[in-house]
Write a protein that holds these residues in place. Structure first.
Motif, mmCIF file in Angstrom:
data_model
loop_
_atom_site.group_PDB
_atom_site.id
_atom_site.type_symbol
_atom_site.label_atom_id
_atom_site.label_comp_id
_atom_site.label_asym_id
_atom_site.label_seq_id
_atom_site.Cartn_x
_atom_site.Cartn_y
_atom_site.Cartn_z
ATOM 1 N N ALA A 1 0.916 -1.230 0.102
ATOM 2 C CA ALA A 1 0.236 0.044 -0.075
ATOM 3 C C ALA A 1 1.001 1.295 -0.008
ATOM 4 O O ALA A 1 1.928 1.157 0.400
ATOM 5 C CB ALA A 1 -1.012 0.019 1.171
ATOM 6 N N ASP B 1 -9.547 8.231 5.859
ATOM 7 C CA ASP B 1 -9.859 7.164 5.229
ATOM 8 C C ASP B 1 -8.889 6.444 4.398
ATOM 9 O O ASP B 1 -8.577 5.188 4.438
ATOM 10 C CB ASP B 1 -11.210 7.176 4.195
ATOM 11 N N ASN B 2 -8.069 7.059 3.957
ATOM 12 C CA ASN B 2 -7.073 6.798 3.044
ATOM 13 C C ASN B 2 -5.879 5.959 3.982
ATOM 14 O O ASN B 2 -5.329 5.038 3.518
ATOM 15 C CB ASN B 2 -6.276 7.837 2.257
ATOM 16 N N LYS C 1 -7.246 2.703 5.077
ATOM 17 C CA LYS C 1 -7.290 1.644 4.066
ATOM 18 C C LYS C 1 -6.123 1.224 3.703
ATOM 19 O O LYS C 1 -5.816 -0.019 3.613
ATOM 20 C CB LYS C 1 -7.671 2.532 2.678
ATOM 21 N N SER C 2 -4.965 1.986 4.028
ATOM 22 C CA SER C 2 -3.789 1.513 3.926
ATOM 23 C C SER C 2 -3.285 0.505 5.002
ATOM 24 O O SER C 2 -2.517 -0.609 4.985
ATOM 25 C CB SER C 2 -2.633 2.743 3.919
ATOM 26 N N GLN D 1 -5.487 -1.269 6.620
ATOM 27 C CA GLN D 1 -5.924 -2.579 6.347
ATOM 28 C C GLN D 1 -5.230 -3.445 5.501
ATOM 29 O O GLN D 1 -5.424 -4.689 5.548
ATOM 30 C CB GLN D 1 -7.287 -2.217 6.095
ATOM 31 N N ASN E 1 -11.388 -6.128 10.874
ATOM 32 C CA ASN E 1 -11.657 -4.685 10.320
ATOM 33 C C ASN E 1 -10.818 -3.708 11.219
ATOM 34 O O ASN E 1 -11.235 -3.483 12.340
ATOM 35 C CB ASN E 1 -13.088 -4.152 10.580
ATOM 36 N N ARG F 1 -10.601 -0.363 11.256
ATOM 37 C CA ARG F 1 -11.329 0.652 11.871
ATOM 38 C C ARG F 1 -11.859 0.514 13.080
ATOM 39 O O ARG F 1 -12.322 1.368 14.059
ATOM 40 C CB ARG F 1 -12.365 0.691 10.988
#
Length: 330
Positions: A219, A293-294, A297-298, A300, A317, A319
């Motif tokens: 990522a 959020d980015n 995402k990375s 994750q 998850n 988050r």
């Protein structure tokens, strides 16, 4: 006013200011931290040097660790309250999968191609034929000790078309031993976190064959470091936990705004030497208040690699594992 009198007045004023700062604290709350001597931990070093913990009425018990595993082990065993920036992001989630609800992440650290920040490198001798992971067949690759970088290394080797169980020998190497191991021929290459790459380049005895190779595969940006606290600390001493987060966020802002100034602290806490500072790479640091959020995402993407490599159960998850403003009473 003469210079001696002026000097005495300044000293007296400083002493009064300091006594006032301490007087503002009804008590000093003791907090135990476990940290690793790498670039990702820079904000923590600055927080110490700038006495931000003391200003927040926190008495810090600071414990340097030799491997990422030791930090997370200390948190899970509740021997430490938090792992400052640079704690192992992947190992934290492995621990969470085994002991759900024990940890909360409140910051991420790493690097990336797009953001122009170096997190890791493939380190080799200047005359080495190794230019990429695909060139490691029959070779020995060193990495930061522990399951996180063992797993990342295996994935990098596999992504290059090699079998990490047959084609490459992986070796745990303490951060301070990585450049000497490459130079001395103990290993053919290392997958190293900063400041190892900068130390290698500054020495003239090793180079980065690849810069940010992990970001190119997993990522971009890539976060291998995290700021982590125990949920016990958060639940039992929420006000103190909130102050710790605020201190790290403040120090992170200082480093991001003027890294050229604050990198001077690095020789005190890492293997970096003062005469090597000119070449040191700035880390990509994300405080709690800046996570988006980015970033999630990375993060994750890293956790998904651990699940794919079979070192933790999924799905998970990330988050759900992040500290929230509600947790801090905001």
């Amino acid at each position: 006013m003469s210079k001696p009198v002026l000097f005495a007045a300044c000293v007296a004023a400083a002493a009064l200011a300091n006594s006032g700062a301490h007087a503002a604290c009804d008590k000093m709350d003791k907090v135990t931290a476990a940290w690793l001597p790498i670039m990702q931990t820079t904000a923590y070093y600055v927080a110490i040097e700038q006495k931000l913990f003391e200003k927040a009425c926190i008495e810090l018990d600071s414990n340097k660790m030799e491997s990422p595993n030791q930090i997370i082990d200390a948190l899970i065993a509740e021997r430490a309250d938090f792992g400052p920036p640079g704690a192992a992001a992947g190992i934290a989630m492995i621990a969470e999968s085994k002991f759900p609800g024990k940890l909360r992440v409140f910051g991420l650290q790493g690097g990336g191609v797009a953001v122009g920040r170096i997190n890791d490198g493939l380190i080799v001798k200047p005359d080495s034929p190794i230019k990429a992971f695909a060139d490691l067949r029959g070779k020995t690759l060193g990495h930061v000790p522990g399951i996180q970088w063992r797993t990342i290394s295996r994935h990098m080797v596999r992504s290059a078309g090699l079998d990490p169980d047959k084609d490459v020998k992986l070796v745990d190497l303490a951060v301070a031993m990585q450049v000497p191991a490459v130079v001395g021929g103990t290993v053919d290459a290392t997958l190293s976190l900063e400041p190892v790459g900068s130390i290698a380049v500054a020495s003239g005895k090793a180079i980065r064959a690849m810069t940010n190779p992990v970001a190119a595969v997993i990522a971009d940006p890539f976060y291998s470091g995290a700021s982590v606290m125990t949920t016990r600390f958060l639940k039992e001493r929420p006000d103190v936990a909130k102050r710790v987060v605020a201190v790290i966020d403040e120090a992170t802002d200082l480093v991001n705004a003027d890294f050229a100034k604050y990198k001077a602290v690095l020789p005190t806490y890492t293997p970096m030497k003062a005469d090597q500072l000119e070449l040191v790479a700035q880390p990509y640091l994300r405080g709690f208040k800046d996570l988006n959020d980015n970033d999630i995402k990375s993060y994750q993407a890293l956790v998904d690699i651990f699940i794919k490599e079979g070192v933790m159960a999924g799905p998970l998850n990330v988050r759900d594992k992040l500290l929230t403003k509600i947790d801090l009473g905001n």
